[in-house]
Design a protein around this motif. Structure first.
Motif, PDB file in Angstrom:
ATOM      1  N   SER A  82       1.048  35.236  40.718  1.00 42.61           N
ATOM      2  CA  SER A  82       1.593  35.087  42.072  1.00 42.61           C
ATOM      3  C   SER A  82       3.033  35.588  42.151  1.00 42.61           C
ATOM      4  O   SER A  82       3.447  36.213  43.132  1.00 42.61           O
ATOM      5  CB  SER A  82       1.534  33.621  42.513  1.00 42.61           C
ATOM      6  N   LEU A  91       4.574  38.503  44.630  1.00 48.58           N
ATOM      7  CA  LEU A  91       5.752  38.357  45.491  1.00 48.58           C
ATOM      8  C   LEU A  91       6.791  39.428  45.174  1.00 48.58           C
ATOM      9  O   LEU A  91       7.438  39.971  46.078  1.00 48.58           O
ATOM     10  CB  LEU A  91       6.359  36.966  45.317  1.00 48.58           C
ATOM     11  N   TYR A  94       9.615  40.177  48.029  1.00 50.30           N
ATOM     12  CA  TYR A  94       9.907  38.862  48.601  1.00 50.30           C
ATOM     13  C   TYR A  94      10.141  38.964  50.108  1.00 50.30           C
ATOM     14  O   TYR A  94      11.062  38.387  50.665  1.00 50.30           O
ATOM     15  CB  TYR A  94      11.108  38.214  47.905  1.00 50.30           C
ATOM     16  N   CYS A 144       7.830  39.044  53.996  1.00 46.45           N
ATOM     17  CA  CYS A 144       6.574  38.625  54.613  1.00 46.45           C
ATOM     18  C   CYS A 144       5.694  39.839  54.889  1.00 46.45           C
ATOM     19  O   CYS A 144       6.149  40.833  55.472  1.00 46.45           O
ATOM     20  CB  CYS A 144       6.853  37.869  55.908  1.00 46.45           C
ATOM     21  N   MET A 182       9.406  32.866  49.625  1.00 39.77           N
ATOM     22  CA  MET A 182       8.140  33.304  50.217  1.00 39.77           C
ATOM     23  C   MET A 182       7.010  32.526  49.551  1.00 39.77           C
ATOM     24  O   MET A 182       7.160  32.025  48.426  1.00 39.77           O
ATOM     25  CB  MET A 182       7.912  34.801  50.024  1.00 39.77           C
ATOM     26  N   PRO A 196       2.926  32.477  48.278  1.00 34.88           N
ATOM     27  CA  PRO A 196       1.767  33.331  47.973  1.00 34.88           C
ATOM     28  C   PRO A 196       0.524  32.823  48.685  1.00 34.88           C
ATOM     29  O   PRO A 196       0.262  31.611  48.714  1.00 34.88           O
ATOM     30  CB  PRO A 196       1.635  33.192  46.449  1.00 34.88           C
ATOM     31  N   SER A 252       2.364  37.968  50.182  1.00 36.56           N
ATOM     32  CA  SER A 252       3.629  37.270  50.353  1.00 36.56           C
ATOM     33  C   SER A 252       3.785  36.930  51.833  1.00 36.56           C
ATOM     34  O   SER A 252       3.766  37.812  52.695  1.00 36.56           O
ATOM     35  CB  SER A 252       4.777  38.177  49.888  1.00 36.56           C
TER      36      SER A 252
END
Length: 283
Positions: A175, A179, A184, A186, A205, A207, A231
């Motif tokens: 994970s 990210l 990192y 969205c 953020m 996962p 992310s």
């Protein structure tokens, strides 16, 4: 599992859910209304010989075999019923279904599989929250192990946890790399606001496994893969779990279509957006 075994499994399971038996029309309508089979009254063809949908005729044909082998019995007024031998077969087929591996051609739906897997939602949520908490802590470089290269091919699903049934563990390292690959940010909108983690370097953020880990046995492969992990900011992550139906579908479409080829690659088969909608609507 073969198509015949899958039909037997669905029939026997539905009889069990209907208190052991019901009229033919009730059983078939139950399969249709519960969305347990890939074909239903809306997307199948008419079988002229019985003036009904072809999938209904197919299940009636398999019912004859189950009666011949002693797994079902025909009672008065066209009532279908499961026998003690049928319940043993049901248990065997259910176990076979959750042991399936990559490449299995499933015609029963995610909604049906959910009934086989049992109610593990609480444990799944605990695992997801534990992963988020772990990732919010400062990374420990000394404890890192090298990760395998990213390949868009299926991997074995591994062994589920015995602590809470058929729960598959999430790897924090996998994970974290997902990210990192996302910078990192969205995946829905890189401009969505966040805050710095305790390390003072990385943005917070969360996962999100697009295909939920609860469906590992359904697909028969490892779903804890970077290709399947997105992310998301806290707002989008919560919205995809708890938002209005149309908003959830919008988010699913955006994420899935942005990575469709890679996701199908790790599954070893094609998955459609409609099937993904089905999965989320059974949660």
């Amino acid at each position: 599992m073969t198509q015949k075994e899958q039909k037997w499994l669905v029939l026997l399971r539905c009889l069990s859910e209907l208190n052991g038996g019901a009229q033919r029309s009730v059983v078939l309508q139950y399969i249709n209304d519960q969305g347990y089979w890939c074909k239903n009254d809306q997307n199948d063809t008419l079988r002229r010989t019985r003036n009904e949908m072809a999938w209904r005729n197919d299940f009636s044909f398999e019912r004859q075999h189950l009666v011949e082998y002693g797994y079902m019995e025909q009672k008065g007024q066209g009532r279908w019923a499961i026998t003690p031998s049928g319940r043993v077969l049901l248990a065997d087929l259910s176990e076979k279904a959750v042991r399936q591996t990559a490449g299995t051609d499933t015609s029963y739906t995610a909604a049906f599989f959910r009934t086989l897997a049992g109610d593990t939602a609480v444990f799944e949520m605990e695992e997801d929250q534990s992963l988020i908490v772990h990732l919010s802590q400062p990374d420990q470089p000394a404890g890192k192990r090298p990760l395998p290269p990213l390949l868009d091919i299926p991997q074995p699903k591994g062994t589920p946890s015995t602590r809470s049934g058929r729960i598959y563990q999430r790897s924090p390292a996998v994970s974290r790399r997902a990210l990192e690959l996302a910078g990192y940010r969205c995946a829905v909108n890189p401009d969505h606001p966040s805050f710095l983690c305790r390390d003072g370097i990385t943005w917070y953020m969360e996962p999100h496994h697009l295909i939920p880990m609860a469906f590992t046995d359904y697909f028969g492969v490892n779903l804890d893969r970077e290709q399947n992990i997105f992310s998301l900011c806290s707002h989008c992550h919560n919205q995809i779990h708890y938002g209005a139906r149309e908003d959830v579908r919008r988010l699913l479409a955006k994420l899935f279509l942005s990575r469709q080829q890679a996701i199908c690659g790790i599954l070893g088969r094609t998955i459609t957006l409609e099937e993904l909608y089905w999965i989320y609507e059974t949660q």
